[in-house]
Design a protein around this motif. Sequence first.
Motif, PDB file in Angstrom:
ATOM      1  N   HIS A 255      12.172 -14.891  15.318  1.00 24.33           N
ATOM      2  CA  HIS A 255      11.720 -13.990  14.257  1.00 24.33           C
ATOM      3  C   HIS A 255      10.194 -14.068  14.107  1.00 24.33           C
ATOM      4  O   HIS A 255       9.607 -15.144  14.206  1.00 24.33           O
TER       5      HIS A 255
ATOM      6  N   GLN B 133      16.324 -14.417   5.518  1.00 22.80           N
ATOM      7  CA  GLN B 133      16.227 -13.707   6.791  1.00 22.80           C
ATOM      8  C   GLN B 133      16.917 -12.351   6.715  1.00 22.80           C
ATOM      9  O   GLN B 133      16.410 -11.347   7.230  1.00 22.80           O
ATOM     10  N   LEU B 134      18.069 -12.301   6.046  1.00 22.21           N
ATOM     11  CA  LEU B 134      18.805 -11.052   5.891  1.00 22.21           C
ATOM     12  C   LEU B 134      18.003 -10.036   5.077  1.00 22.21           C
ATOM     13  O   LEU B 134      17.941  -8.847   5.414  1.00 22.21           O
TER      14      LEU B 134
ATOM     15  N   ALA C 234      18.164 -16.411  16.359  1.00 19.15           N
ATOM     16  CA  ALA C 234      17.423 -15.252  15.856  1.00 19.15           C
ATOM     17  C   ALA C 234      16.274 -15.680  14.967  1.00 19.15           C
ATOM     18  O   ALA C 234      15.204 -15.053  14.973  1.00 19.15           O
ATOM     19  N   ALA C 235      16.480 -16.762  14.218  1.00 21.89           N
ATOM     20  CA  ALA C 235      15.406 -17.260  13.356  1.00 21.89           C
ATOM     21  C   ALA C 235      14.246 -17.784  14.187  1.00 21.89           C
ATOM     22  O   ALA C 235      13.073 -17.605  13.828  1.00 21.89           O
TER      23      ALA C 235
ATOM     24  N   ARG D  10       8.458 -13.993  11.547  1.00 25.28           N
ATOM     25  CA  ARG D  10       8.113 -14.784  10.361  1.00 25.28           C
ATOM     26  C   ARG D  10       8.965 -16.047  10.319  1.00 25.28           C
ATOM     27  O   ARG D  10       9.461 -16.454   9.280  1.00 25.28           O
ATOM     28  N   LYS D  11       9.106 -16.691  11.472  1.00 18.23           N
ATOM     29  CA  LYS D  11      10.001 -17.841  11.584  1.00 18.23           C
ATOM     30  C   LYS D  11       9.563 -19.032  10.734  1.00 18.23           C
ATOM     31  O   LYS D  11      10.397 -19.799  10.263  1.00 18.23           O
TER      32      LYS D  11
ATOM     33  N   MET E 148      14.732  -9.951   4.750  1.00 17.54           N
ATOM     34  CA  MET E 148      13.583  -9.519   5.543  1.00 17.54           C
ATOM     35  C   MET E 148      13.947  -8.437   6.556  1.00 17.54           C
ATOM     36  O   MET E 148      13.158  -7.524   6.818  1.00 17.54           O
ATOM     37  N   ASP E 149      15.141  -8.551   7.105  1.00 17.32           N
ATOM     38  CA  ASP E 149      15.551  -7.626   8.157  1.00 17.32           C
ATOM     39  C   ASP E 149      16.349  -6.444   7.632  1.00 17.32           C
ATOM     40  O   ASP E 149      16.763  -5.582   8.408  1.00 17.32           O
ATOM     41  N   TYR E 150      16.586  -6.397   6.316  1.00 17.84           N
ATOM     42  CA  TYR E 150      17.413  -5.336   5.746  1.00 17.84           C
ATOM     43  C   TYR E 150      16.660  -4.008   5.791  1.00 17.84           C
ATOM     44  O   TYR E 150      15.494  -3.937   5.372  1.00 17.84           O
ATOM     45  N   PRO E 151      17.302  -2.930   6.294  1.00 22.37           N
ATOM     46  CA  PRO E 151      16.578  -1.661   6.480  1.00 22.37           C
ATOM     47  C   PRO E 151      16.292  -0.909   5.183  1.00 22.37           C
ATOM     48  O   PRO E 151      15.415  -0.047   5.161  1.00 22.37           O
TER      49      PRO E 151
ATOM     50  N   ILE F 293      10.915 -18.385   7.301  1.00 22.86           N
ATOM     51  CA  ILE F 293      12.377 -18.481   7.302  1.00 22.86           C
ATOM     52  C   ILE F 293      12.825 -19.932   7.373  1.00 22.86           C
ATOM     53  O   ILE F 293      13.710 -20.368   6.619  1.00 22.86           O
TER      54      ILE F 293
END
Length: 285
Positions: free
Chosen positions: A236, A115-116, A232-233, A238-239, A118-121, A242
């Motif tokens: 998300h 998850q981290l 948050a998952a 794309r849950k 996937m969300d990392y900028p 995840i």
Amino acid sequence: MSTMADHGGGAGGPELCSVSVVSCLLLACGYVGSLYVWRSQLPRDHPTVIKRRFTSVLIVSMLSPLWLWTWRQYTGFKTGPSLLMLMGVHLEGIIAAACLPLLLTMVLFLGPLIQLVMDYPWDLFKGMKTFLAPQFWVQCLADMRWMRNQVVAPLTEELVFRACMLPMLVPCTGLGRAIVTCPLFFGVVFQFSYTAVFGAYTAFIFIRTGHLIGPVLCHSFCNYMGFPAIGAALDHPRKVTIFFFYLLGVILFFLLLFPMTDPTFYGSLAICHMTKPDTSTSVCT
């Protein structure tokens, strides 16, 4: 001449168990009490508060091996492995002890890690470049909250509550029950929560590997990750992906728990010498 040590081996007599329990409780009170010895109206995350707590908690932590030594002298457990060996401070098998338990813990956090990512900028290359940059670590070391969460708290808590308490508990409770009992001392004087479950896990790692470094690194990693953000998952986009990795991580963790902490990777387990062979559990084998 008979000593309390004659009654050890995981089936300690009442006197030995009383001394061990009281010693652990006093050590726990000393550690937690050191966090609140400073009176201040400032919030706990204020740098001044953090620095003051660093001072007091480091003093208690540096004195904790002396507390263990005093317990050992009083109860008669003077022979066998050295004090540092009992506390998990030695070089034999240290590379495996630093890497394998941390990798195992990362497997458990596979879902949050995915998850981290996937969300990392940033992309992976930029992320690694930042991680390896000296400026990044200079900023971290200058951040009092980072130092508390990633360095001081993991090191001092594992030193006091695992490296110094477990050798006092094992002769009384045996190996298996010591893993469950040890985290309760933190809960009794502070608060009982999921941290007690985590404490049992790091106690298991400590006994299985015979090293302090594994629990410290696992503790630091878990402080960084925090409790899994289930909410948050669930929200998300794309849950499904995840939660697949959440489930996969948990399954792999339990499958790998004993193989990756196999004592044969880590050398001699000093703490196992504090219990009789016929009363020891599979924890040391």
